[in-house]
Design a protein around this motif. Structure first.
Motif, PDB file in Angstrom:
ATOM      1  N   LEU A 101       7.682  26.341  -9.614  1.00 41.64           N
ATOM      2  CA  LEU A 101       8.012  24.863  -8.466  1.00 41.64           C
ATOM      3  C   LEU A 101       8.815  24.166  -9.818  1.00 41.64           C
ATOM      4  N   ASP A 102       9.065  23.577  -8.651  1.00 41.87           N
ATOM      5  CA  ASP A 102      10.098  21.925  -9.268  1.00 41.87           C
ATOM      6  C   ASP A 102       9.453  21.058  -9.851  1.00 41.87           C
ATOM      7  N   THR A 105       7.488  19.191  -6.928  1.00 43.75           N
ATOM      8  CA  THR A 105       6.975  20.123  -5.659  1.00 43.75           C
ATOM      9  C   THR A 105       5.135  20.452  -6.377  1.00 43.75           C
ATOM     10  N   TYR A 132       5.375  27.259   2.462  1.00 44.67           N
ATOM     11  CA  TYR A 132       5.898  25.621   2.310  1.00 44.67           C
ATOM     12  C   TYR A 132       5.321  24.695   3.322  1.00 44.67           C
ATOM     13  N   GLN A 186      15.420  26.711  -3.246  1.00 49.78           N
ATOM     14  CA  GLN A 186      15.596  27.441  -2.524  1.00 49.78           C
ATOM     15  C   GLN A 186      14.673  26.713  -1.003  1.00 49.78           C
ATOM     16  N   VAL A 187      14.375  25.600  -1.029  1.00 53.47           N
ATOM     17  CA  VAL A 187      13.797  25.459  -0.063  1.00 53.47           C
ATOM     18  C   VAL A 187      14.273  24.237   0.584  1.00 53.47           C
ATOM     19  N   LYS A 188      14.998  23.507  -0.815  1.00 56.20           N
ATOM     20  CA  LYS A 188      15.737  22.499  -0.798  1.00 56.20           C
ATOM     21  C   LYS A 188      17.201  22.736  -0.341  1.00 56.20           C
ATOM     22  N   LEU A 201       7.791  18.282  -1.051  1.00 63.06           N
ATOM     23  CA  LEU A 201       7.635  19.660  -0.826  1.00 63.06           C
ATOM     24  C   LEU A 201       6.089  20.428  -1.665  1.00 63.06           C
TER      25      LEU A 201
HETATM   26  N1  URA Z   1      12.541  25.529  -3.288  1.00 64.04           N
HETATM   27  C1  URA Z   1      11.798  24.571  -3.819  1.00 64.04           C
HETATM   28  O1  URA Z   1      13.330  24.013  -3.825  1.00 64.04           O
HETATM   29  N2  URA Z   1      11.328  24.064  -5.066  1.00 64.04           N
HETATM   30  C2  URA Z   1      10.273  24.373  -5.071  1.00 64.04           C
HETATM   31  O2  URA Z   1       9.937  23.488  -5.702  1.00 64.04           O
HETATM   32  C3  URA Z   1       9.945  25.999  -4.805  1.00 64.04           C
HETATM   33  C4  URA Z   1      10.875  25.939  -3.162  1.00 64.04           C
END
Ligand code: URA
Length: 240
Positions: A101-102, A105, A132, A186-188, A201
């Protein structure tokens, strides 16, 4: 303990792989080849070797950590606090985080010494889902949500795999996103692809494992047996 179970738990291979090793005579107990998978051994006394190498029995352990923001998902870092610094009183030096995880996060992170389970959970082909909670810079239109759901362009050769989107609290721009990949940021990057910034997040789940919300950020606990069984079943099913 049965010999095949001992070898599996020691991480030598899957149950069927170790049975094969035993049948082929590649396993010795106290120096003698043992071809019976159900042979009972005393794991505190017997010297077991596989393909000439002594097998050291390693107990598999599994912890759920509610990762706080501000520490890195690494085993060691010269400057930053790591997630392993938070679990020092387990007394185990063989743990590692399953995935990353970042630094900023929060949320669910599985810590284990079980390399096989980690590999299966992280393997890109397995598509283990991760949910998330993201606090966004602003509201999204239906068109932007549709892009996330259909496969956002995050600047890779292929679009991201389709995600599941839901509002947790639209007024507060709090969104739930479930993805089946684990690319860097990925999520960002997915939200950025529709012009939106992620302000905070938190990972809520990984496969069948759900963050225990009674754990404050920085706290951890061993997995309950049903939680572990859920993960083992999930990765085994997806294996077949
Ligand atoms: N996606 C992200 O951007 N950061 C994370 O820590 C996990 C998934």
């Amino acid at each position: 303990m049965r010999l095949d179970k001992y070898l599996t738990q020691a991480g030598i291979g899957t149950r069927s792989q170790v049975k094969e090793y035993i049948r082929k005579g590649l396993v010795t107990v106290d120096g003698r080849p043992e071809k019976h998978c159900d042979c009972k051994i005393d794991e505190t006394l017997c010297l077991v070797s596989c393909q000439g190498r002594p097998v050291s029995f390693q107990k598999m352990v599994y912890y759920m950590l509610n990762k706080p923001a501000g520490c890195v998902s690494a085993t060691r870092d010269r400057r930053e606090q790591t997630v392993l610094d938070l679990v020092k009183d387990t007394g185990r030096g063989d743990l590692f985080p399953v995935g990353r995880l970042d630094k900023d996060t929060e949320g669910l992170l599985l810590l284990t010494n079980d390399g096989l389970l980690a590999h299966r959970l992280l393997s890109p082909g397995k598509h283990v889902s991760k949910q998330y909670l993201a606090v966004l810079s602003h509201d999204l239109t239906q068109e932007q949500i549709a892009i996330l759901e259909q496969g956002a362009d995050i600047g890779e050769a292929h679009p991201a795999r389709p995600a599941v989107f839901a509002w947790k609290d639209r007024e507060q721009a709090q969104a739930l996103l479930t993805i089946t990949e684990g690319k860097f940021h990925q999520v960002k990057r997915m939200f950025a692809s529709v012009g939106c910034q992620v302000l905070a997040l938190k990972r809520l789940s990984m496969g069948t494992l759900i963050l225990d919300e009674t754990l404050a950020p920085g706290q951890y606990r061993p997995l309950h047996s049903e939680e572990l069984e859920g993960l083992l079943k999930l990765t085994k099913l997806e294996d077949g």
